[in-house]
Design an enzyme around this catalytic site. Structure first.
Site, PDB file in Angstrom:
ATOM      1  N   GLU A  21      -4.197  -8.829   0.076  1.00 50.11           N
ATOM      2  CA  GLU A  21      -4.719  -8.594   1.425  1.00 50.11           C
ATOM      3  C   GLU A  21      -6.230  -8.583   1.308  1.00 50.11           C
ATOM      4  OE1 GLU A  21      -2.142  -5.721   3.504  1.00 50.11           O
ATOM      5  OE2 GLU A  21      -3.963  -5.170   4.574  1.00 50.11           O
ATOM      6  N   GLU A  70       0.825  -1.214   0.000  1.00 51.04           N
ATOM      7  CA  GLU A  70       0.000   0.000   0.000  1.00 51.04           C
ATOM      8  C   GLU A  70       0.862   1.268   0.000  1.00 51.04           C
ATOM      9  OE1 GLU A  70      -3.070  -0.199   2.977  1.00 51.04           O
ATOM     10  OE2 GLU A  70      -3.947  -1.964   2.027  1.00 51.04           O
TER      11      GLU A  70
HETATM   12  C1  GAL Z   1      -4.384  -2.530   5.211  1.00 46.97           C
HETATM   13  C2  GAL Z   1      -2.914  -2.498   5.579  1.00 46.97           C
HETATM   14  C3  GAL Z   1      -2.616  -3.399   6.745  1.00 46.97           C
HETATM   15  C4  GAL Z   1      -3.615  -3.171   7.833  1.00 46.97           C
HETATM   16  C5  GAL Z   1      -4.996  -3.426   7.296  1.00 46.97           C
HETATM   17  C6  GAL Z   1      -6.097  -3.339   8.328  1.00 46.97           C
HETATM   18  O1  GAL Z   1      -4.772  -1.448   4.466  1.00 46.97           O
HETATM   19  O2  GAL Z   1      -2.131  -2.894   4.499  1.00 46.97           O
HETATM   20  O3  GAL Z   1      -1.326  -3.170   7.217  1.00 46.97           O
HETATM   21  O4  GAL Z   1      -3.499  -1.871   8.269  1.00 46.97           O
HETATM   22  O5  GAL Z   1      -5.239  -2.487   6.286  1.00 46.97           O
HETATM   23  O6  GAL Z   1      -7.335  -3.522   7.727  1.00 46.97           O
END
Ligand code: GAL
Length: 831
Positions: A499, A423
């Site tokens: 993710e 990100e």
């Molecule tokens: C994402 C991020 C993670 C964590 C997650 C929580 O955007 O890459 O590190 O913060 O959100 O939902």
């Protein structure tokens, strides 16, 4: 990874050096040895902390690895985003050791697997190295300032800054440390790269790049011999070559050999080979270096997805942060092994090391356990995500950190992709692609056998600004409803969910009716798994979207384990955070895990297990202790990988529901799913049952035959603590740990789902309590203590044996009003 057996010198320390027994490291040999024991530690600023004259006798004596912050206390004075623990500020470590006279003429290196962070290293008062990034290993050369046959003092200053991380980083020398005395002609640190360019059933071709160093003043006329052995220790291949290396030169030589009928590294049978390389000058062995590797083939294509040894494998992955709950970040191999075992039980086959290079122990374990890995370098490049983050070091260190990560990790068969970032905010910058290009170029110069990737949370921006074009494989964080379109618009791209979901929940906590909302006051999130931040969505949606996009490789859900820090959804931006997000103290750990901070499964664990595991299973929620709600409808959910499930309440069948046919309407939380219309889930079976105390039972059937069953009973009054050890025999190496679950149960042994008794733990025998926990993100009871309140009936105590422990540990659990119980854990000699 390197392990040495070299210079079999049994060196006795001089009488003078041996007088200070406490302070002296007695080197039995000059091969690489752990340098973890007998350090001294002091927290806070120390003037001339590196000085040889400094009197450090009053400092705390300890063995590494060590994380000073996990001792707490939890406090609102520390950023809840980072775990509300005191990780920032200076901390010093010192160690006195005697170097044998026979080491003179050799080069002395100390290798740190990771120091959190802003490390500076001094030997006898002189600075010999530094490293800002806490997640990367580094080596320092002590040789110029070393005193032979005398005492030497190594000092390490750490200086983690406040507001420097988005999660709990830990603090101190939290990974292993090694020392080695090398001959001037030797193989460099992380100096072998083993590849298997061609693999057939009959034969695997193996190439080994060996980075040689000649730090001497003479030409090196060398013979390099490599022998490969299998797991049984049998020789399966060898090669030998001659090479000349000029004085003060570094040179890479490449050897090739073949393994007949190779045993492949697979997820089911992760076979590992060992290459032992000897460097000889004449008949004298001047270096010996062992490297572990696997014979395996990886392939990524749009149509074929990810193939391991020619067979398609869907990535059923989790993202993992590096902490180990109550043990903090101080690396403990058994803690990591347990984490991975729990994940494998859920059906996981892949790990993303979010968002940094992991410990070597984690990668060794993934090799041994057959898990594939995305090795991730950075959470941030130049554009900051927090006030004092790595962006400050990025320009000076990013190339070296990335190169060092790849060199350290390149022989691990488990690693299938290199991630250049998560990100990254440069997604939004029209020149961001240039930075992605630079990092990809660095990566490719080191290794072309694995693709590059990155996790983009705004794929639209990453496409617009060209970053997506730079990496080989496109990781998409969240927004699974975009998979299909992205794949359609870019038919040559290979995509996956880097993710996914970010659903939040508290173990064993339920709110009725079932809604996608959370209670601000309780600091607990309902475990019906419909709640999360604005970008989150239930796992159900991800399963459906991946099914609609069969070209996608799979997913890495956020997160396998709960971790310290980032207690979303309890937090926000306020004046104290300069516009950056902070958590609402007392909450201090995440709710994202499928298991809590102790590794106890939440309901969501079973929702994934039902999709990812073939072992027949069924799960039912919620608990059945709804005193005061008699006669009211309670929503009951079942998760299974069988065809149908029957619910039986107090002996009476409530009928069967068929998976995939009987759908469950659920409401979403995702900001792009504003529709009031419920989403119909194929993954949850649901009954609404008027509550009467007693028993609920789910029976799962496939082909009409019972394949799994689970029973939940209304518990009576809490009666005693049931103690269950995950292992009752420990190695007496001073590191091994047993995880003991403390369940409050009634007099018939039924688990009491809703109680919160405080339990005192007492320990006898050759061991200590290494940590306690309960998985409650809002509990500020110290994780390093001897009592813990159970959270929804459960707590955890981690016991650790002393070095050479003999007398078994006896752990006793006492709580007001409950009968006292105890359990024993014994020892076997260290392997
Ligand atoms: C994402 C991020 C993670 C964590 C997650 C929580 O955007 O890459 O590190 O913060 O959100 O939902």
């Amino acid at each position: 990874m390197r392990k040495y057996k070299l210079f079999g010198l049994a060196v006795l320390c001089t009488t003078m050096a041996c007088t200070k027994q406490q302070k002296v490291e007695d080197f039995q040999s000059l091969e690489e040895t752990r340098f973890n024991d007998n350090w001294k530690f002091s927290k806070g600023e120390i003037k001339d902390g590196m000085s040889v004259e400094l009197n450090d006798e009053q400092w705390r004596h300890l063995d590494l690895p060590h994380d000073w912050a996990i001792e707490g206390p939890f406090s609102n004075d520390y950023n809840a985003r980072c775990g509300a623990l005191p990780f920032h500020g200076e901390g010093w470590y010192r160690k006195d050791f005697t170097v044998p006279v026979k080491a003179e003429g050799k080069q002395a290196f100390v290798r740190f697997e990771g120091v959190m962070n802003n490390a500076e290293v001094f030997i006898n008062g002189e600075k010999v190295g530094d490293r800002p990034y806490g997640y990367i290993g580094f080596e320092v050369d002590l040789t110029p300032y070393l005193k032979y046959g005398q005492e030497n003092t190594i000092a390490v200053k750490c200086d983690p800054e406040d507001l420097s991380s988005r999660w709990y980083p830990g603090a101190g020398i939290y990974r292993d440390v090694w020392i080695e005395f090398k001959n001037p002609v030797h193989i460099a640190m992380d100096g072998t790269f083993i590849k298997t360019p061609s693999i057939t059933k009959e034969k695997a071709e193996v190439t080994i790049d060996i980075d040689l160093v000649n730090a001497s003043t003479k030409l090196g006329d060398l013979t390099v011999e490599t022998v490969v052995t299998n797991l049984k220790g049998e020789k399966v291949g060898s090669t030998s070559s001659s090479i000349k290396i000029k004085k003060q030169e570094e040179k890479t030589t490449t050897q090739t050999l073949a393994i007949q009928n190779p045993e492949l590294w697979t997820m089911e049978n992760p076979h590992l080979y060992t290459a032992t390389t000897l460097v000889k000058q004449g008949d004298k062995v001047v270096d010996k270096y062992t490297s572990t590797f696997g014979v395996r083939d990886i392939e990524f294509t749009v149509k074929g997805g990810f193939k391991l040894n020619g067979e398609r494998v869907e990535l059923k992955g989790v993202c993992l942060h590096h902490d180990q709950g109550p043990l903090g970040s101080a690396v403990n191999r058994r803690a990591k092994e347990r984490q991975l075992q729990i994940m494998k039980d859920m059906g996981v086959n892949a790990i993303r090391t979010s968002h940094n290079p992991p410990s070597e122990a984690l990668l060794d374990l993934c090799d041994e356990m057959g898990l594939v890995v995305i090795d991730e370098a950075f959470d941030v490049w130049r554009m900051p995500k927090v006030e004092n983050g790595y962006n400050k070091e990025y320009d000076e260190w990013s190339e070296r950190d990335l190169v060092d990560m790849i060199r350290r990790d390149r022989n691990h068969p488990s690693i299938i992709m290199w991630s250049i970032g998560n990100e990254i905010l440069e997604q939004y910058d029209k020149k961001g692609y240039l930075e992605a290009r630079r990092l990809v170029k660095i990566t490719k110069a080191e290794d072309t056998s694995r693709p590059t990737t990155a996790g983009f949370n705004n794929i639209v921006a990453a496409i617009k600004h060209g970053l997506a074009d730079e990496v080989d494989i496109i990781g998409m964080n969240y927004f699974p409803m975009r998979y299909e379109q992205v794949q359609k618009d870019h038919p040559n791209w290979i995509i996956y969910g880097s993710e996914t979901s970010s659903c939040t929940s508290s173990r064993g906590y339920y709110e009725h009716p079932v809604t996608p909302t959370y209670d601000r006051a309780s600091h607990q999130v309902t475990s019906y798994d419909l709640v999360g931040p604005g970008w989150a969505y239930p796992p159900d949606l991800e399963f459906d979207m991946l099914a609609n996009t069969p070209s996608a490789l799979g997913q890495f859900m956020w997160t396998g384990f709960d971790y310290l820090g980032e207690p979303t959804p309890y937090g926000g931006k306020d004046n104290s955070t300069n516009g950056y997000w902070n958590g609402d103290f007392p909450v201090h750990s995440s709710y994202f895990g499928t298991v809590d901070l102790c590794g106890f499964p939440k309901d969501r664990f079973y929702l994934y297990q039902a999709e990812w595991s073939d072992k027949p299973m069924v799960h039912v929620l919620p608990h059945w202790n709804w005193e005061g709600k008699e006669g009211q409808n309670i929503p009951v959910y079942a998760y299974t990988n069988a065809e149908e499930v029957e619910l039986i309440v107090n002996g009476k069948s409530m009928g069967k529901k068929v998976k995939g046919k009987d759908l469950t309407p659920i409401k979403m939380t995702h900001r792009d799913w504003k529709s009031e219309k419920p989403y119909m889930s194929k993954y949850r079976l649901n009954w609404d049952i008027p509550y009467t105390p007693g028993t609920i039972e789910v029976v799962a059937y496939t082909d009409g035959k019972e394949v799994a069953r689970k029973v939940v009973k209304t518990a009576g009054k809490p009666h005693h603590v049931e103690l269950i050890a995950d292992r009752s025999l420990l190695a007496s190496d001073g590191k091994d740990v047993s995880y003991i679950t403390a369940n409050v149960v009634d007099k018939n042994g039924n688990f009491c789902y809703t109680v919160s008794n405080d339990i005192q733990f007492q320990i006898e025998g050759d061991g200590k309590i290494a940590g306690v926990g309960n998985g409650d993100a809002s509990s500020i009871t110290p994780l390093q203590g001897n009592h813990m309140e159970v959270f929804n009936g459960k707590a955890l105590v981690i016991v650790q044996g002393t070095k050479n422990a003999k007398t078994p540990i006896k752990l006793t659990a006492k709580a007001n009003g409950l009968e006292t119980t105890s359990i024993e854990v014994s020892f076997q000699p260290a392997l």
